[in-house]
Structure formats: C-alpha cells, structure tokens
Design an enzyme around this catalytic site. Structure first.
Site, PDB file in Angstrom:
ATOM      1  N   LYS A 126       0.865  -1.203   0.000  1.00 58.36           N
ATOM      2  CA  LYS A 126       0.000   0.000   0.000  1.00 58.36           C
ATOM      3  C   LYS A 126       0.891   1.238   0.000  1.00 58.36           C
ATOM      4  O   LYS A 126       1.941   1.260   0.665  1.00 58.36           O
ATOM      5  CB  LYS A 126      -0.873  -0.044   1.257  1.00 58.36           C
ATOM      6  CG  LYS A 126      -1.948   1.026   1.360  1.00 58.36           C
ATOM      7  CD  LYS A 126      -2.758   0.754   2.641  1.00 58.36           C
ATOM      8  CE  LYS A 126      -3.913   1.737   2.782  1.00 58.36           C
ATOM      9  NZ  LYS A 126      -4.660   1.505   4.039  1.00 58.36           N
ATOM     10  N   SER A 171      -9.555   1.400   3.279  1.00 57.33           N
ATOM     11  CA  SER A 171      -8.732   2.193   2.398  1.00 57.33           C
ATOM     12  C   SER A 171      -7.676   1.366   1.656  1.00 57.33           C
ATOM     13  O   SER A 171      -7.016   1.894   0.763  1.00 57.33           O
ATOM     14  CB  SER A 171      -8.048   3.309   3.186  1.00 57.33           C
ATOM     15  OG  SER A 171      -7.258   2.768   4.207  1.00 57.33           O
ATOM     16  N   SER A 195      -9.604  -0.900   7.556  1.00 53.89           N
ATOM     17  CA  SER A 195      -9.091  -0.742   6.191  1.00 53.89           C
ATOM     18  C   SER A 195      -8.346  -1.912   5.578  1.00 53.89           C
ATOM     19  O   SER A 195      -7.996  -1.844   4.409  1.00 53.89           O
ATOM     20  CB  SER A 195      -8.191   0.497   6.125  1.00 53.89           C
ATOM     21  OG  SER A 195      -9.008   1.642   6.238  1.00 53.89           O
TER      22      SER A 195
END
Lengths: 100, 493
Positions: free
Chosen positions: B86, B161, B185
C-alpha cells in the site's frame, strides 16, 4: 451542539485550511450532521471511567541518550520545496518570513 | 466476472503453495515475477489497483534472489514471493504518495520497518497499491489519482482504504499484499474482494515508516488468498522495533508452523449486538452457516454481549480524526510535499498548500478532529470518546472470559456501486460498525471469505481475538477454511 459558519471558519483557521464560500457551506452542513451523530456519546454515564489513550499499557519507552546516525543534510532536504545555502555552504529549508 | 475454482495458472495459486514451488526449485523467482508482471499488464487496465509498478526493478530483485539460491546461500522466509505494498509505507527513494496530491512527488529518504523486513525475507516488492487518501475512507474512492474497481464486479468498490492491495490479490496480480488498518481498512476490503485480511494487535507490527493517520489505531497487516499465506507474511514483518516506541517487545511465534492445527476446545462468542437492524439478510445467512461449520468441527457457540458496540463509530470518528488532525499538521509545505506557488505570508503559504493538496474527505476529518480537540470542546468530544473507548475495551475483555474469539460479519452490507455513497460521508462512516471496535481496543481481527451474495459479491467473516493471540486466531480461521472452499474461488477479470 451545532456549529455555525463562524465556528467552522475558526476551526479552518486553526487547521490551516482555506475554504471557499461553497466549501464552507458544505463543510458546515456535513460537520453538523456528524457532530449530531457523535453527540450520542453524551447518553453514556462515564463518571469515573479512565480515558483510554493507548491500546497498550506501555510506559516511558526510552533509549539511552547517545548520539546515533543522522540523515545527511542533502538527503534530509531532498524533498524540500525550496532551499537555500548560506555563505558557509550550509543548507536550509526556505520559507516566507516568520516574523514581520 | 465470475467464479473459477481450479488453479492451473501459477498466478492463481496461494502464496504458501508458490513458496513450496520456489523452495523446490520448480519455478524461479524471476519466472514467477514475470508471470505476475504479465498479469498486471493484462488486468490493470480494468482493475487499476496499482499506483506504481517498476518492471525493471521487480525483475532485478527477483534475479538477485535466484542468484542467492544458486550460490547456496539460502533464502529468507518469503523465498522470492511477490508482495504488493500500500502506498503509505515509506520505500527509500520511491514515490510514496498515500494516494494524495500533497505527496505526489514525495520520495522518502528511508525504508519503513516492514519494507526492510520484506527485503530481508527475500520478498519481491512488485508494486505500490492505490488507497483512499491518507487511509481515510472505506471505498478507495478518495484516492486523488485513480479509482480501483472490485475484481468481482467492476462497477463496485473494492472497499478501502486498502482497496488497491485487496484488488491486487483478488485479481491475481500479486499473491501477497500489505495493507494498513485504522478502522477496518484491511478487513473490509478483504471481505469485499474474497481474500483473507488480518489486522494484527496494536503494537504487533512496527509502524516506523508507515505514514501516520491515527497513531493509537494504525496497524500494518497481510492480505492473501488463504490463511497460511497471511500467516507467512505476518511472520515476515511482525516483531519489536525500537524505532517505534509503541511496538511491543514480545516474541513472534512461528505462525506458519502452527496454522494448520485446529483449536480444541474452542468456544466462539457471538455478539447479539452484531446481528441487529442494518445487517443484510444474505450476509447474516452466510455468517450463521459459518458458525454451523465451526459447530460441526466441535466448537461451542456462546451468546455474548458487547453493550457499547453501537457507540464504536462515534468514539472512533472522534479519536481517529483528533489524531489525524495532529498527524497531518506536518503537511504544511515547509519541509516536503506540495507547496503552493502563489501565497502571501507563512500562514497563508501553509493554508494554500494544504487546501490545494488535500482532498475533501481529508479536510473534513482534519476539521472534525481539530474541532474535537479545540478549547471548550475537548472534554465533551475527545476525552468523552476516550472514556467510551475504555468501555468498549472492557466489553471485549469481559467477553473473552467466556469465549476464545468473537465471530460476526465484517461488513453489514455488500460492496456498493462506485459513486453510490459519495454524497453522504456519514453513511460511509456507518459501514465501519463491525470493524472499528477492534482498533479502539487494540485487538487482533481477521476477515476470511465465507460465501457470496446471489449477485456474486463476496461476503467476509470477521474473527476477533484478544491482543497478541494471532497464532490462535490464525488457527481458528484456518479451521473454517479447510472445511469450505470459498477461498479457492478466483475472480475472472
């Protein structure tokens, strides 16, 4: 508790954000909805409840006060939007004047 | 898009399986990397999970690992497995944008702890994945750069997210990914994409180099096709780091060695508060089926109560935004990140830089957090939220005296259509109802596949365990996995 536009403006200033008129109106509306929602916490009696700031009960995590390796200046300033050198060749971040 | 149950293609196999092939020499790290890079080329135009992929660097990493093995040097735990990361974990010299314009050109001068660990373990860092800006969001729609779609239905969100990480694994563009979880997330996108996603206990994985959102809530964790693969990645990155003063000095068990051992006896807590109004009927059915699977394996199911569960969202959105308002104060155009070209004095420079660089959701959360901490309001909002946080933690402590883990749905609703909730931030926040308490209380939580809606959308089962009990959590998750085959389904992209 409801927020008026003046309060939202003030909070924006504290948060160092510029809001347009339209953004201010939208933000006021949205924040009011959220604040109304979080107000439900007032339903709970929390007398004597210790606030929990950390998930872990870890205290005073210190290291020995010994100098270690630091980032070389060039690397530390590599992402600087603006930088400047003085007469001794030392590098600095450059910003608008802090004091008038 | 549909279901695919057989795994002839290498790219569809789980990381744990691929690791065996790598160790046996049946496939080289370079060959494996090439296959995943090819999958990325083919599928990315549709999925858009990645922000940056550097093919040359990927192949060079893989070759170096192959050379190591040829020289007889032995390879690390990940043995050449690709891992997508990420874009909020600092990678030295590489663009680390956090999905934000304010960091569009930011190249950190150091590696995050987990990045160092991945390199040490001989993982191949295959690319940087898309995310909601600064990890603020539940749909990946808040990325300043692009929208990632759900590999199971391109009109729907992958969750957020860590949407990019979940979609990358689900679309077989990487067998492993790292995500971060502050209020759900990792777990929520995992559940929306039919993959395993685990949020470790607070302090289990170092946050050094993870761009901070909520410092008392953030944790980095693995996403993978199955539980043994998630266990492997967790093992590779977990452990004490003196550079993160909140990281716990506690040995890391060999999770992959024990993951296949079922837990007996096993008592599962089912919280009645998790099955109320707002829970989709099909999701409830799937979760109850999963509980029946556990009963069939000898587990006892016990009714537990988490009386303060419904206050979790309110407490979370005060604590997280308060912490965020502080953590994001550093983006002021002074040291790094976007600086406005036109500005007046110093304060005006900061205001313009931030206003130009941040998206609307980030501004909203900074504003809420600033308000909650401001003079006159701090007691009523921030401190009150911290007290409720303790009540939520106490609920779990009490529940865990009656059960080993609490099981329920990961999300009350299936992945919604892109754009469906953009106008209603509060509606978006309410979707986190099952996941936020875990972060507030510092517990470990995992989402595993447990079925599909009639419309073909994945459903996730959430298992929550006491702090530092990841080994048990993984074993319990694996029990369901071995008795079902949801995790073997692959999206057709």
């Amino acid at each position: 508790m409801s927020l008026d536009a003046a309060t939202v403006s003030w909070v924006a200033h504290l948060a160092r954000l510029d809001l347009t008129e339209a953004e201010l109106a939208t933000m006021t509306r949205q924040l009011n909805a959220i604040v109304t929602y979080v107000d439900q916490l007032q339903e709970l009696d929390t007398t004597g409840v210790e606030p929990m700031a950390h998930a872990l009960d870890v205290h005073n995590v210190f290291r020995a006060d010994e100098a270690g390796q630091s980032l070389p200046t060039d690397e530390a300033l590599a992402n600087a939007p603006e930088r400047r050198k003085n007469s001794r060749g030392e590098q600095f971040y450059s910003v608008p004047a802090v004091l008038d | 898009m549909g279901l695919k149950a057989t795994h002839e293609k290498l790219i569809e196999r789980s990381a744990a399986d691929l690791r065996q092939l790598l160790l046996e020499g049946a496939v080289s790290a370079e060959e494996l990397a090439s296959q995943f890079l090819h999958a990325i080329k083919e599928r990315e135009p549709k999925v858009q999970a990645f922000l940056h992929v550097d093919e040359t660097a990927v192949l060079s990493q893989a070759r170096a690992i192959d050379e190591k093995r040829k020289r007889g040097e032995g390879v690390g735990l990940l043995a050449g497995l690709p891992v997508a990361v990420k874009d909020n974990m600092c990678s030295r010299g590489e663009l680390t944008t956090c999905g934000s314009k304010i960091l569009a050109n930011f190249r950190p001068p150091y590696d995050a702890h987990v990045i160092q660990r991945l390199r040490q373990a001989d993982g191949v860092l295959i690319g940087r994945t898309n995310m909601d800006e600064f990890a603020m969001g539940s749909s990946t729609e808040n990325s300043a750069f692009k929208m990632t779609c759900n590999p199971w239905d391109p009109e729907r969100i992958p969750g957020g997210s860590s949407g990019g990480s979940a979609a990358a694994v689900a679309a077989c563009m990487s067998p492993l990914a790292l995500g971060s979880d502050t209020g759900g997330s990792i777990r929520q996108p995992a559940s929306f994409c039919n993959v395993v996603g685990l949020k470790p206990s607070y302090g289990r994985v170092s946050r050094f180099g993870l761009v901070a959102f909520g410092s008392t809530l953030d944790q980095i964790g693995p996403l993978a096709h199955d539980v043994p693969s998630a266990a492997l990645l967790l093992q590779a990155v977990a452990g004490h780091d003196p550079r993160d003063s909140t990281s716990i000095d506690y040995p890391v068990p060999a999770y992959s060695d024990t993951v296949d051992q079922p837990l007996k006896p096993l008592t599962i807590g089912v919280a009645r508060e998790y099955f109320g109004e707002g829970l989709d009927g099909e999701i409830e059915t799937a979760v109850r089926s999963a509980l029946k699977v556990y009963e069939g394996l000898g587990a006892k199911i016990r009714d537990v109560s988490l009386p303060h569960a419904k206050y979790g969202i309110a407490a979370y959105y005060l604590v997280a935004t308060a912490e965020a308002s502080s953590n994001l104060a550093r983006y002021d155009g002074v040291h790094f990140g976007h600086r406005a070209e036109k500005h007046g004095n110093l304060i005006d420079m900061m205001k313009k830089s931030r206003s130009e660089g941040f998206g609307p959701e980030v501004k909203r959360r900074i504003m809420l957090g600033t308000y909650a901490l401001s003079s006159g309001y701090k007691d009523a909002y921030y401190l009150k939220a911290l007290q409720v946080r303790r009540l939520i933690k106490d609920d779990f402590d009490k529940a865990f005296t009656d059960c080993d883990v609490v099981i329920g749905p990961t999300s009350p609703t299936p992945p919604f259509k892109i754009g469906e909730r953009s106008d209603d931030p509060l509606a978006m926040y309410l979707a986190d109802i099952y996941t936020v308490s875990c972060n507030l209380a510092g517990l470990a939580g995992v989402s595993i596949p447990c079925g599909f809606m009639k419309a073909g959308l994945p459903i996730g089962l959430q298992i929550i365990g006491p702090p530092m009990e990841e080994a048990k959590l993984l074993r319990i998750a694996r029990m369901h996995e071995k008795a079902t085959d949801w995790h073997t389904k692959r999206a057709v992209v």
